[in-house]
Motif scaffolding. Structure first.
Motif, mmCIF file in Angstrom:
data_model
loop_
_atom_site.group_PDB
_atom_site.id
_atom_site.type_symbol
_atom_site.label_atom_id
_atom_site.label_comp_id
_atom_site.label_asym_id
_atom_site.label_seq_id
_atom_site.Cartn_x
_atom_site.Cartn_y
_atom_site.Cartn_z
ATOM 1 N N PHE A 120 44.929 34.685 55.868
ATOM 2 C CA PHE A 120 45.716 35.304 54.885
ATOM 3 C C PHE A 120 47.381 35.231 55.942
ATOM 4 C CE2 PHE A 120 44.461 38.162 58.366
ATOM 5 C CZ PHE A 120 45.261 38.680 58.656
ATOM 6 N N GLY A 121 48.477 35.078 54.637
ATOM 7 C CA GLY A 121 49.671 34.749 55.470
ATOM 8 C C GLY A 121 50.457 35.996 55.608
ATOM 9 N N TRP A 122 52.056 36.088 55.874
ATOM 10 C CA TRP A 122 52.480 37.298 55.347
ATOM 11 C C TRP A 122 51.902 38.569 54.289
ATOM 12 C CZ3 TRP A 122 54.594 40.214 59.014
ATOM 13 C CH2 TRP A 122 55.595 39.407 60.165
ATOM 14 N N LYS A 123 51.943 37.565 53.209
ATOM 15 C CA LYS A 123 51.572 38.145 52.337
ATOM 16 C C LYS A 123 49.775 37.692 52.111
ATOM 17 C CE LYS A 123 55.436 38.956 49.694
ATOM 18 N NZ LYS A 123 56.002 39.451 48.296
ATOM 19 N N LEU A 124 49.457 38.708 50.821
ATOM 20 C CA LEU A 124 47.803 38.497 50.289
ATOM 21 C C LEU A 124 47.377 37.191 50.749
ATOM 22 C CD1 LEU A 124 44.965 39.491 50.724
ATOM 23 C CD2 LEU A 124 45.673 41.336 48.661
ATOM 24 N N GLY A 125 47.992 36.434 48.908
ATOM 25 C CA GLY A 125 47.983 35.291 48.483
ATOM 26 C C GLY A 125 46.515 35.485 47.325
ATOM 27 N N ILE A 126 46.565 36.664 47.402
ATOM 28 C CA ILE A 126 45.514 36.632 46.252
ATOM 29 C C ILE A 126 46.176 36.973 44.685
ATOM 30 C CG2 ILE A 126 43.627 37.694 44.944
ATOM 31 C CD1 ILE A 126 42.941 36.075 47.302
ATOM 32 N N ASP A 127 46.012 36.247 43.703
ATOM 33 C CA ASP A 127 46.166 36.492 42.472
ATOM 34 C C ASP A 127 45.390 35.678 41.012
ATOM 35 O OD1 ASP A 127 48.210 36.786 39.738
ATOM 36 O OD2 ASP A 127 49.702 35.111 40.729
ATOM 37 N N TRP A 128 44.973 37.597 40.774
ATOM 38 C CA TRP A 128 44.278 37.472 39.689
ATOM 39 C C TRP A 128 44.401 36.836 38.117
ATOM 40 C CZ3 TRP A 128 38.536 37.897 40.189
ATOM 41 C CH2 TRP A 128 38.590 37.761 41.616
ATOM 42 N N THR A 129 45.995 36.431 38.042
ATOM 43 C CA THR A 129 46.322 36.627 36.356
ATOM 44 C C THR A 129 45.313 35.691 35.894
ATOM 45 O OG1 THR A 129 48.993 37.360 37.975
ATOM 46 C CG2 THR A 129 48.293 36.344 35.459
ATOM 47 N N GLY A 130 45.284 35.636 34.538
ATOM 48 C CA GLY A 130 44.721 35.303 34.470
ATOM 49 C C GLY A 130 43.101 34.455 34.473
ATOM 50 N N ILE A 131 42.453 35.063 35.501
ATOM 51 C CA ILE A 131 40.894 35.498 35.715
ATOM 52 C C ILE A 131 40.807 36.792 34.876
ATOM 53 C CG2 ILE A 131 39.975 35.105 36.820
ATOM 54 C CD1 ILE A 131 41.345 33.205 38.452
ATOM 55 N N LEU A 132 41.643 37.461 35.808
ATOM 56 C CA LEU A 132 41.094 39.027 35.462
ATOM 57 C C LEU A 132 42.414 39.878 35.803
ATOM 58 C CD1 LEU A 132 39.253 41.181 34.366
ATOM 59 C CD2 LEU A 132 38.126 41.508 36.747
ATOM 60 N N ASP A 133 43.387 40.309 35.032
ATOM 61 C CA ASP A 133 44.794 41.287 35.665
ATOM 62 C C ASP A 133 44.719 42.042 35.729
ATOM 63 O OD1 ASP A 133 45.049 38.536 34.315
ATOM 64 O OD2 ASP A 133 46.856 39.144 32.398
ATOM 65 N N LYS A 134 43.148 42.848 35.956
ATOM 66 C CA LYS A 134 43.232 44.404 36.249
ATOM 67 C C LYS A 134 43.470 44.278 37.514
ATOM 68 C CE LYS A 134 42.490 45.644 31.226
ATOM 69 N NZ LYS A 134 41.229 45.874 29.838
ATOM 70 N N VAL A 135 42.331 43.436 37.968
ATOM 71 C CA VAL A 135 42.099 43.084 39.382
ATOM 72 C C VAL A 135 43.818 43.013 40.232
ATOM 73 C CG1 VAL A 135 41.506 42.272 41.356
ATOM 74 C CG2 VAL A 135 40.610 42.559 39.138
ATOM 75 N N ASN A 136 45.196 42.599 39.441
ATOM 76 C CA ASN A 136 46.230 43.071 40.361
ATOM 77 C C ASN A 136 46.548 44.485 40.192
ATOM 78 O OD1 ASN A 136 46.561 40.264 40.582
ATOM 79 N ND2 ASN A 136 47.093 39.877 38.388
ATOM 80 N N ASP A 137 46.411 44.991 39.323
ATOM 81 C CA ASP A 137 46.662 46.834 39.419
ATOM 82 C C ASP A 137 45.875 47.250 40.506
ATOM 83 O OD1 ASP A 137 48.453 45.975 37.220
ATOM 84 O OD2 ASP A 137 47.240 46.365 35.921
ATOM 85 N N SER A 138 44.543 46.638 40.827
ATOM 86 C CA SER A 138 44.409 47.464 41.953
ATOM 87 C C SER A 138 44.779 46.776 43.071
ATOM 88 C CB SER A 138 42.262 46.536 41.811
ATOM 89 O OG SER A 138 41.923 47.281 42.801
ATOM 90 N N LEU A 139 45.094 45.728 43.687
ATOM 91 C CA LEU A 139 45.366 45.170 44.697
ATOM 92 C C LEU A 139 47.114 46.226 44.821
ATOM 93 C CD1 LEU A 139 44.886 41.446 44.244
ATOM 94 C CD2 LEU A 139 44.319 42.977 45.809
ATOM 95 N N LYS A 140 47.966 46.595 43.222
ATOM 96 C CA LYS A 140 49.329 47.116 44.172
ATOM 97 C C LYS A 140 48.977 48.642 44.666
ATOM 98 C CE LYS A 140 53.618 48.546 41.382
ATOM 99 N NZ LYS A 140 54.103 47.915 39.967
ATOM 100 N N ALA A 141 47.764 49.193 43.723
ATOM 101 C CA ALA A 141 47.501 50.421 44.068
ATOM 102 C C ALA A 141 47.198 50.351 45.683
ATOM 103 C CB ALA A 141 46.086 50.775 43.440
ATOM 104 N N ASP A 142 45.970 49.757 46.255
ATOM 105 C CA ASP A 142 45.446 49.679 47.224
ATOM 106 C C ASP A 142 47.027 49.652 48.463
ATOM 107 O OD1 ASP A 142 43.525 49.888 46.780
ATOM 108 O OD2 ASP A 142 42.494 48.146 47.166
ATOM 109 N N GLY A 143 48.260 48.790 47.802
ATOM 110 C CA GLY A 143 49.094 48.908 49.071
ATOM 111 C C GLY A 143 49.366 47.531 50.081
ATOM 112 N N ASN A 144 48.344 46.845 49.765
ATOM 113 C CA ASN A 144 48.336 45.582 51.223
ATOM 114 C C ASN A 144 48.666 44.431 50.214
ATOM 115 O OD1 ASN A 144 46.249 47.424 51.923
ATOM 116 N ND2 ASN A 144 44.237 47.300 51.145
#
Length: 630
Positions: A238-262
């Motif tokens: 990984f780099g400074w940021k996580l670098g995982i983007d679920w847009t177009g695959i399962l967008d709701k996973v991005n909400d979980s990533l945001k809630a985790d604060g990672n």
């Protein structure tokens, strides 16, 4: 959603629960004959049996659900997230910390305090602060277990035991019932019943993991996985940021990533590693891990026990985690797309309820029930050790007979079970409880427990004020969040520097504003435990009194072994993941790394473990010196 269980599955589950409870009750007479037997099994259990027991306690259902959630959301980068506990504390323990702790020859972590600080007022305050931490920790762990088993059972079991749709819903009622069943044998038999049943449970659990891993490898091809994951999911880097983007695959996973604060993953990684090193240097928290170390027969076996935990735990556990995740990616995506607010913590029971053959389900459920029972059993067994041994026996009734102490231990276990259940009823996510425990509470614990090993001047008052400042500063954010109705920060790890700062002030102010501990106490501790660190003045006095004493000068060797050991542990973690993903180039590199680190540790760790044993089945007096003669 509920699973309709086949009669064979029901028979396996019921038969398993009955067998475990009967075995626990059968050995309860041996476990209840005295305090050493109840809490430590009389120091007669082999190290490899205790290691399996310890591993079984760690292979808990709440943690496994969380690991599956993390791997689904973060991919292979999720291997770093368990460092928040930290998982690599097992490496510090196997290299040197377990040996130091076992040389102290005590029954609990709080009892250890008197070997370091004596029995004065400062030592008594330090003693009580450890008890306070231990009991808060037990309550939190019980709530953590409660939340996990409830979420699992509500998907996996077909009945509706809930009385209302509110606090006594199906999820919480399942948790109450299953915690109550497990308590029958734990409260009755103590350490012996816990260890014996956990060995059986871990055997079932390992077979369970192999079955799940094989099912995933057989059913899911690499192409099926690639169609369901974002770029970078299969890489651990990984780099400074996580670098995982679920847009177009399962967008709701991005909400979980945001809630985790990672999102700023490099910052989170740095905080996890820094806190993890301090927590590992501090030694085990006063929980089931510490009790297993104290129950070993000698310091050498204590270190070997923690090394064995890594060997038996990580491969099967991550084979199961990777298998469940891969099955979810291949078959559960349409179902997750259809949910308004998908609960990724329920991926594990959803997969088992739909994609495991009939007849095997019961076996898998029995194994996962074993995971829950192991963790819960070890947690509830720790609470009475601190209340009875460290408060009742020390301050209230030192001459109480063993029967009275064991009876009181059972009452205390029941009381803490009730409190833990009450807290679990008002908790929504496994992640919330876990992050408060390891991100906040353990953050307040670490500094005082580092200084107690490595700095001679640190005294009981410094320990007390450092612990209390850290614990209270960890509790305050939770109270504030409850009052405000929303989180203060996206990730509690961001509060760790502030919690650590409060603990630093308490430790140094409490120490430097009060007198040092008596030289005789410090010299006896140093002679017996023989740690490395800033012990210059005490080391000189010990060596003047006993010119033949050999001080511990292994800090360099221990540091190198820890670094190699962490790589070794990561190899054990990632190897089963890449086997399930069928990424054979990664498998070859990781296997080669595992072989090299094993050879290194054989010569630089195992061959150099101390050889002097503590007699089996007995507890040496605290003045015994296992390493250097007086």
């Amino acid at each position: 959603m509920h699973l309709t269980l086949h009669a064979v599955d029901v028979a396996i589950i019921v038969g398993y629960f009955l067998t475990v409870i009967l075995i626990g009750l059968w050995v309860s007479r041996r476990g209840a004959k005295d305090m050493d037997s109840y809490f430590l099994g009389g120091n007669s259990l082999p190290w490899y049996v205790l290691g399996i027991s310890d591993a079984s306690g760690m292979f808990d259902i709440s943690g496994t659900m969380l690991l599956v959630t993390w791997m689904f959301v973060y991919g292979v980068k999720s291997i770093w997230l368990p460092w928040v506990w930290p998982t690599f504390n097992q490496i510090f323990l196997m290299m040197f910390v377990s040996g130091w702790l076992r040389r102290s020859n005590v029954m609990t972590g709080a009892e250890w305090i008197q070997t370091r600080f004596g029995r004065g007022r400062g030592a008594n305050l330090a003693h009580l602060s450890v008890v306070f931490f231990a009991l808060v920790n037990v309550i939190g762990l019980l709530a953590y277990a409660f939340k996990g088993i409830g979420k699992f059972a509500v998907v996996m079991l077909p009945w509706h035991p809930g009385l209302t749709n509110g606090i006594l819903n199906d999820e919480n009622m399942y948790a109450i019932i299953l915690l109550g069943l497990t308590s029958l044998y734990v409260i009755k038999g103590g350490m012996i019943s816990v260890v014996i049943t956990e060995v059986m449970q871990f055997s079932i659990l390992t077979i369970t993991a192999l079955v799940i891993g094989c099912i995933a490898i057989y059913k899911v091809s690499p192409d099926m996985i690639q169609h369901s994951i974002p770029a970078g999911w299969t890489s651990p880097f990984f780099g400074w940021k996580l670098g995982i983007d679920w847009t177009g695959i399962l967008d709701k996973v991005n909400d979980s990533l945001k809630a985790d604060g990672n999102e700023w993953f490099a910052v989170i990684f740095g905080l996890m590693f820094f806190k993890g090193v301090l927590a590992s240097l501090a030694g085990p928290a006063p929980n089931y891990d510490m009790q297993r170390i104290l129950a070993t027969r000698n310091p050498r076996e204590a270190c070997m026990m923690n090394g064995w935990v890594n060997v038996v735990l990580y491969f099967p556990r991550y084979l199961m985690v990777a298998g469940i995740t891969v099955l979810a990616l291949a078959f559960c995506m349409p179902q997750l797309h259809g949910m308004d607010k998908p609960d990724f913590e329920q991926i594990l029971p959803i997969v088992l309820s739909q994609y495991v053959p009939t007849g095997v389900v019961g076996f898998l459920l029995a194994g996962l029930a074993a995971a829950f029972m192991s963790n819960f059993a070890a947690t509830i067994n720790a609470a009475p050790a601190y209340v009875v041994n460290d408060i009742y026996k020390r301050f209230i009734n030192p001459t109480a007979p063993d029967k009275t102490n064991v009876r009181l231990s059972r009452i205390v276990s029941l009381l803490f079970l009730v409190i833990g259940v009450a807290l679990g009823l008002y908790t929504n996510r496994i992640m919330d409880v876990m992050m408060w425990l390891v991100g906040a509470l353990y953050g307040g614990y670490v500094l005082a427990n580092v200084l107690k090993w490595y700095w001679w001047r640190f005294n009981g008052y410094g320990y007390f004020w450092g612990m209390m400042a850290g614990i209270i500063s960890a509790i305050i954010p939770s109270i504030a969040e409850a009052a405000l109705g929303h989180p203060l920060v996206s990730n509690l790890l961001y509060l760790f520097p502030a919690i650590l700062a409060c603990s630093i002030v308490g430790c140094f102010a409490g120490t430097l504003l009060t007198a040092p501990e008596d030289d005789e106490i410090l010299m006896e501790f140093y002679r017996t435990v023989n740690p490395w660190g800033v012990w210059g003045p005490i080391r000189e006095k010990v060596m003047r009194a006993n010119p033949g004493f050999q001080p511990n000068r292994n800090v360099g060797r221990d540091a190198i072994n820890v670094l190699v050991g962490i790589v070794w542990q990561l190899s054990l973690t990632t190897l089963p993941i890449y086997i399930v993903l069928r990424m054979w180039n990664w498998v070859a590199v990781i296997f080669a790394t595992l072989v090299v680190t094993c050879v290194f540790l054989k010569f630089n760790w195992y061959d150099k473990l101390e050889r002097e044993p503590v007699p089996a089945g007995s507890r040496e007096p605290r003045t015994a010196v296992p390493v250097a003669a007086k």
